[in-house]
Design a protein around this motif. Structure first.
Motif, short mmCIF file in Angstrom:
data_model
loop_
_atom_site.label_atom_id
_atom_site.label_comp_id
_atom_site.label_asym_id
_atom_site.label_seq_id
_atom_site.Cartn_x
_atom_site.Cartn_y
_atom_site.Cartn_z
N VAL A 130 0.85 -1.21 0.00
CA VAL A 130 0.00 0.00 0.00
C VAL A 130 0.88 1.25 0.00
O VAL A 130 0.62 2.22 -0.73
CB VAL A 130 -0.97 -0.01 1.20
N ALA A 131 1.95 1.24 0.79
CA ALA A 131 2.85 2.39 0.83
C ALA A 131 3.54 2.58 -0.51
O ALA A 131 3.74 3.72 -0.96
CB ALA A 131 3.89 2.20 1.92
N THR A 161 2.29 1.76 -3.40
CA THR A 161 1.27 2.28 -4.32
C THR A 161 1.06 3.78 -4.08
O THR A 161 0.91 4.56 -5.03
CB THR A 161 -0.05 1.54 -4.13
N ALA A 162 1.08 4.19 -2.82
CA ALA A 162 0.87 5.61 -2.49
C ALA A 162 2.04 6.47 -2.98
O ALA A 162 1.85 7.64 -3.33
CB ALA A 162 0.69 5.78 -0.98
N MET A 163 3.24 5.90 -2.98
CA MET A 163 4.41 6.67 -3.43
C MET A 163 4.47 6.78 -4.95
O MET A 163 5.13 7.68 -5.47
CB MET A 163 5.70 6.01 -2.92
#
Length: 144
Positions: free
Chosen positions: A138-139, A141-143
């Motif tokens: 998830v991190a 994907t957020a970056m």
């Protein structure tokens, strides 16, 4: 290249979940043998130790026993069990608990409940591994 950072965590999660499945399955099978209420006298046919490790790592030894018993129906069952007591020798008679069925599940170890605690610990550890991998993905994907 980004796919690499998704494939590896998914594989790690799959291995952790599969390991938890194997531990829970083993615990459930052993527990069914204890709870079935069926017991038999078994003879210890063989005792041997297996060693793991060596070289630069620590050597771990586990004791294994091979037992044979006869079910109520007269069927002869032979099974091997790891981690039995060191005081059980070849030729000794022990009481085994077993669950009847197409595949007879048997154990010579007494049911103390420790395996349930171990199964819970493995499930918790697998959950942590899956959570860490999911947060990583998830991190990532957020970056992006």
């Amino acid at each position: 290249m980004d796919a690499f950072f998704y494939v590896i965590p998914v594989q790690i999660m799959a291995v952790a979940l599969f390991g938890a499945y194997l531990v829970v399955r083993r615990w459930h099978r052993t527990r069914s043998a204890w709870r079935s209420g069926l017991t038999a006298e078994a003879r210890c046919l063989r005792v041997y130790a297996t060693a793991h490790g060596g070289g630069d790592t620590r050597v771990y030894t586990s004791l294994r026993h091979v037992y044979e018993f006869r079910t109520r129906e007269g069927r002869v069952v032979r099974f091997e069990e790891e981690g039995g007591p060191g005081t059980t020798l070849e030729g000794d008679i022990v009481t085994v608990h077993y669950a009847d069925g197409p595949d007879v599940v048997a154990t010579a170890r007494p049911g103390r409940g420790g395996h349930g605690c171990a199964a819970c610990a493995v499930i918790a550890m697998a959950g942590v591994v899956v959570l860490v991998c999911a947060v990583f993905m998830v991190a990532l994907t957020a970056m992006s």
